[in-house]
Design a protein around this motif. Structure first.
Motif, mmCIF file in Angstrom:
data_model
loop_
_atom_site.group_PDB
_atom_site.id
_atom_site.type_symbol
_atom_site.label_atom_id
_atom_site.label_comp_id
_atom_site.label_asym_id
_atom_site.label_seq_id
_atom_site.Cartn_x
_atom_site.Cartn_y
_atom_site.Cartn_z
ATOM 1 N N GLU A 169 76.624 37.563 46.949
ATOM 2 C CA GLU A 169 77.020 35.993 46.589
ATOM 3 C C GLU A 169 75.855 34.986 46.714
ATOM 4 N N TYR A 170 75.008 35.290 47.661
ATOM 5 C CA TYR A 170 73.888 34.308 47.620
ATOM 6 C C TYR A 170 72.828 34.704 46.596
ATOM 7 N N ARG A 171 72.604 36.014 46.152
ATOM 8 C CA ARG A 171 71.689 36.504 45.069
ATOM 9 C C ARG A 171 72.249 35.770 43.725
ATOM 10 N N ASP A 172 73.302 36.025 43.595
ATOM 11 C CA ASP A 172 73.859 35.313 42.480
ATOM 12 C C ASP A 172 73.996 34.034 42.196
ATOM 13 N N SER A 173 74.153 33.263 43.391
ATOM 14 C CA SER A 173 74.055 31.773 43.540
ATOM 15 C C SER A 173 72.799 31.219 43.174
ATOM 16 N N CYS A 174 71.591 31.915 43.662
ATOM 17 C CA CYS A 174 70.267 31.555 43.376
ATOM 18 C C CYS A 174 70.004 31.780 41.982
ATOM 19 N N VAL A 175 70.394 33.031 41.419
ATOM 20 C CA VAL A 175 70.180 33.236 39.856
ATOM 21 C C VAL A 175 70.778 32.381 38.990
ATOM 22 N N PHE A 176 71.832 31.964 38.941
ATOM 23 C CA PHE A 176 72.771 31.047 38.299
ATOM 24 C C PHE A 176 72.072 29.675 38.572
#
Length: 456
Positions: free
Chosen positions: A25-32
């Motif tokens: 969730e943290y990784r995908d938030s950053c990427v988005f």
């Protein structure tokens, strides 16, 4: 900010706290959010003010940046950004869709808390022109770091260069490249260059990896109609049309392949079919199915467990097929233990070239190398081109010799480590013996004294 400061700030994302969020969730938030910022920078001159990151910051400062307001803002921004980035819709990203399905109040608070902090951080970087120029490189570096945070996706930096080195040495075409189970897609760089953009094919089990790889390619100016990425379940519908289709294939499976796992269906494989259900473990059937996807002069690089070099039974017959019938095994490299997260298992890099003219197989023992840096790679390139044998390090082995060894490819059969004999300093040894004798006499005296004191 200058280049050094921007790089520091970008990489500091990795240390951002994210209470209440999983790693994914943290990784995908950053990427988005980073991809959103990139699209804003790309459309800077035409982008309406109300869709820029600073507007999100204002909402956050007013304390009104919650999940519903964030989703509403992104829906509007996505539609506007799509006008200038026709192939991209932020609302198509899995992260956005999953965020709409978050109903837990605590989870919503965790996301909103992270969004408020993160959007303020990236909006404060300034120097938009320099940031936009550096974004592809910075984003690639960040994704590589994310990959390194999990054992299942970790690829040592040195290995990227090993893949790239062998693909360049092969001189194979690069019109179509293929990445089975590509994860973050970082191996694509090892098969491509900036001069000629290839068509990139691959499949993955998770949509999140497809979204990340798509963002990575878009930032690096790879047209999205050159990108053919599939979920693994959808690849099964495509796989029957890719036999003899690719110029280069890169695979990273240090833990091996599952039994029954194939790149293309067994029905599409003719001469290899007899080996697919023969009791061999998963690696060789998977490898054979991947080789069947190569074009006439294609090349394939793969990392596998080292045990497949010498396992007996049916696997010996498969090695014979690769060495004699196909003559496609070009190089075998025993990799250094220290570059992997896990210990206790030997990993190897194998390189294959179809329809090659060379008869010999290059073996490299890099197990004790501290690093495979630029200097070491230059040495390997020279040796590979000249097909040389260097005692203790590498050997160019004929197919006849492999046959004599019953197609056992275990590297110690072809490369003998050189043990350096150290000269013995006799005078120093005599002195040390004399010292030991004196120490023993002192110990004996103490033992005798203790025995007298104890009346023994």
């Amino acid at each position: 900010m200058d280049e050094k400061q921007l790089h520091y700030e970008f990489m500091s994302i990795l240390s951002e706290s994210h209470p209440g969020l999983t790693f994914e969730e943290y990784r995908d938030s950053c990427v988005f959010l980073l991809f959103y910022q990139f699209l804003c920078l790309k459309s800077a001159d035409r982008l309406n003010k109300e869709y820029k990151p600073e507007e999100l910051v204002k909402i956050a400062i007013r304390g009104k940046l919650q999940i519903p307001s964030f989703l509403s803002f992104m829906e509007s921004a996505s539609s506007f950004l799509h006008l200038y980035n026709k192939d991209i819709q932020l609302t198509d990203f899995l992260f956005y869709k999953k965020l709409k399905e978050v109903h837990s109040i605590e989870k919503q608070k965790s996301f909103a808390r992270f969004f408020r902090k993160f959007i303020k951080k990236i909006d404060g970087w300034g120097n938009e022109e320099l940031l936009f120029q550096m974004y592809p490189e910075l984003f690639s570096g960040l994704i590589r770091e994310f990959a390194g945070m999990k054992k299942d996706t970790f690829i040592p930096d040195e290995l990227y260069e090993v893949y790239h080195m062998f693909f360049e040495l092969s001189g194979s075409e690069r019109d179509r490249v293929f990445l089975p189970d590509f994860q973050y897609g970082l191996l694509a760089d090892t098969m491509t260059d900036r001069e000629k953009v290839p068509e990139i094919y691959g499949y993955e089990t998770e949509q999140a990896y497809i979204d990340i790889f798509t963002a990575l390619c878009y930032m690096n100016k790879i047209p999205l109609d050159f990108l053919h990425l599939y979920l693994k379940k959808d690849w099964e519908k495509k796989q029957d049309s890719v036999r003899g289709f690719f110029d280069r294939i890169a695979i990273y499976m240090p833990d091996g392949a599952e039994a029954g796992e194939f790149v293309i269906s067994p029905e599409q494989m003719n001469e290899q079919k007899e080996f697919l259900f023969s009791g061999a473990k998963g690696e060789f059937p998977f490898l054979l199915s991947a080789l069947a996807c190569l074009r006439q002069k294609g090349s394939l690089g793969i990392v596998f467990p080292g045990a497949l070099l010498y396992r007996e039974g049916r696997e010996s017959q498969i090695r014979k097929f690769l060495v004699d019938d196909l003559n496609c095994l070009d190089s075998v490299m025993l990799l250094p233990d220290h570059i992997f997260h896990s210990g206790g298992q030997t990993e190897i890099f194998l390189f294959f070239r179809l329809n090659r003219e060379d008869e010999g197989i290059m073996f490299f023992d890099c197990s004790e190398m501290e690093r495979i840096g630029q200097e070491q790679r230059e040495d390997i390139k020279t040796i590979w081109k000249e097909r040389k044998t260097v005692p203790g390090f590498c050997a160019c082995v004929s197919r006849e010799r492999v046959k004599e060894n019953d197609y056992n490819l275990n590297i110690p059969r072809y490369i003998t480590k050189i043990v350096e004999e150290k000269a013995i300093d006799m005078e120093k040894s005599r002195k040390r013996i004399a010292e030991i004798d004196r120490e023993l006499e002192e110990i004996e005296e103490k033992i005798s004294m203790y025995r007298r004191d104890l009346g023994l």
